[in-house]
Design an enzyme around this catalytic site. Structure first.
Site, PDB file in Angstrom:
ATOM      1  N   CYS A  28      -5.462  -3.072   2.577  1.00  7.70           N
ATOM      2  CA  CYS A  28      -5.264  -2.986   4.019  1.00  7.70           C
ATOM      3  C   CYS A  28      -6.536  -3.228   4.840  1.00  7.70           C
ATOM      4  O   CYS A  28      -6.953  -4.355   5.027  1.00  7.70           O
ATOM      5  CB  CYS A  28      -4.621  -1.642   4.348  1.00  7.70           C
ATOM      6  SG  CYS A  28      -3.727  -1.624   5.927  1.00  7.70           S
ATOM      7  N   LYS A  56      -9.742   2.271  -2.459  1.00  9.74           N
ATOM      8  CA  LYS A  56      -9.965   1.669  -1.146  1.00  9.74           C
ATOM      9  C   LYS A  56     -11.328   2.078  -0.590  1.00  9.74           C
ATOM     10  O   LYS A  56     -11.654   3.259  -0.488  1.00  9.74           O
ATOM     11  CB  LYS A  56      -8.850   2.101  -0.197  1.00  9.74           C
ATOM     12  CG  LYS A  56      -8.893   1.469   1.180  1.00  9.74           C
ATOM     13  CD  LYS A  56      -7.686   1.932   1.993  1.00  9.74           C
ATOM     14  CE  LYS A  56      -7.652   1.316   3.379  1.00  9.74           C
ATOM     15  NZ  LYS A  56      -6.490   1.827   4.169  1.00  9.74           N
ATOM     16  N   GLU A  66       0.846  -1.191   0.000  1.00  5.75           N
ATOM     17  CA  GLU A  66       0.000   0.000   0.000  1.00  5.75           C
ATOM     18  C   GLU A  66       0.880   1.239   0.000  1.00  5.75           C
ATOM     19  O   GLU A  66       1.861   1.330   0.735  1.00  5.75           O
ATOM     20  CB  GLU A  66      -0.899  -0.002   1.233  1.00  5.75           C
ATOM     21  CG  GLU A  66      -1.811   1.208   1.359  1.00  5.75           C
ATOM     22  CD  GLU A  66      -2.617   1.187   2.647  1.00  5.75           C
ATOM     23  OE1 GLU A  66      -3.659   1.871   2.693  1.00  5.75           O
ATOM     24  OE2 GLU A  66      -2.209   0.500   3.613  1.00  5.75           O
TER      25      GLU A  66
END
Length: 248
Positions: free
Chosen positions: A133, A99, A25
């Site tokens: 994540c 995300k 990330e």
């Protein structure tokens, strides 16, 4: 730029030897809630396309991406940045996933827009779910609806919660009968948080194929035929509950 140069040196050893390279990330900067100081959308996209062409492999990882350009179109009442996972291929295509689950404990939701679409891409016969994540903590979002074979999760996941990281990667593989690849950063960030990597490749049985701390590079072959055979022999997916994700 230093991160890019370091990666270019590593990519040299991979030319013609792999189909996919997975980076962490925000691999150009490390996770930041000051994206206006770190983003380099156009430069990073062009760099990924060029490196993918040179290596002959797809390359993926996330970056802070600026959407304030009117030609991109964004709601002016929201932050103009997204945490965007890019997927570049040797043919020059660049796909992306923004995300969805923003880490509120670090105020990510105040500086970035949340993505609004789950993303499964097709590459070399594989159906690949892209996640970043914090997405890993949400099993409904990650649930395999018969639409993917491999889940990628790129992360900046602190070592203080390494047990969570490892356990969740294994759980996602078992419950979804899919390969899972989790690639995490290493080092210490500006706030003193430590990251030990603990990157893993997990098979559909929940077994670790690769499990390493620190900075490393390894090439591994995944077998789609074996995965499909296992799903036929143990078709737990047939008993899965129907559901919809209302906010996507």
């Amino acid at each position: 730029m230093a991160n890019r140069r370091a990666l270019e040196q590593k990519f040299e050893a991979l030319k013609g030897k792999t189909d996919l390279i997975v980076l962490p990330e925000m691999f150009t900067s490390g996770f930041t809630i000051e994206p206006e100081q770190m983003h380099d959308q156009n430069g990073t996209v062009a760099w990924l396309k060029e490196q993918s062409r040179l290596v002959g492999a797809a390359i993926t990882g996330s970056v802070a991406c600026d959407l304030s350009d009117p030609s991109v179109s964004t709601d002016s009442t929201k932050p103009h940045f997204v945490n965007r996972m890019l997927f570049a291929t040797p043919t020059g295509d660049v796909m992306h996933y923004d995300k969805t689950h923003l880490f509120q404990m670090a105020d990510e939701h105040k500086r970035y827009q949340a993505g609004s679409e789950r993303c499964v891409i097709s590459y070399k016969g594989w159906r690949i779910l892209l996640t970043v994540c914090y997405d890993l903590r949400f099993p409904v979002f990650c649930r395999n609806k018969g639409d993917y074979d491999l889940m990628l999760c790129v992360a900046n996941w602190p070592s203080a919660r390494a047990h969570h990281w490892r356990s969740l990667l294994i759980a996602r593989a078992i419950e979804n009968q899919a390969y899972v690849v989790g690639v995490n950063r290493v080092g210490t960030d500006g706030k003193g948080l430590e990251y030990t990597g603990d990157s893993l490749v997990i098979d559909y049985l929940g077994q670790s194929l690769v499990d390493k701390a620190g900075e490393w590079m390894e090439t591994l072959e995944l077998n789609l035929a074996e995965l499909c055979d296992y799903r036929e022999r143990f078709p737990a997916w047939q008993d899965a509950d129907d559901f919809n994700i209302d906010n996507l």
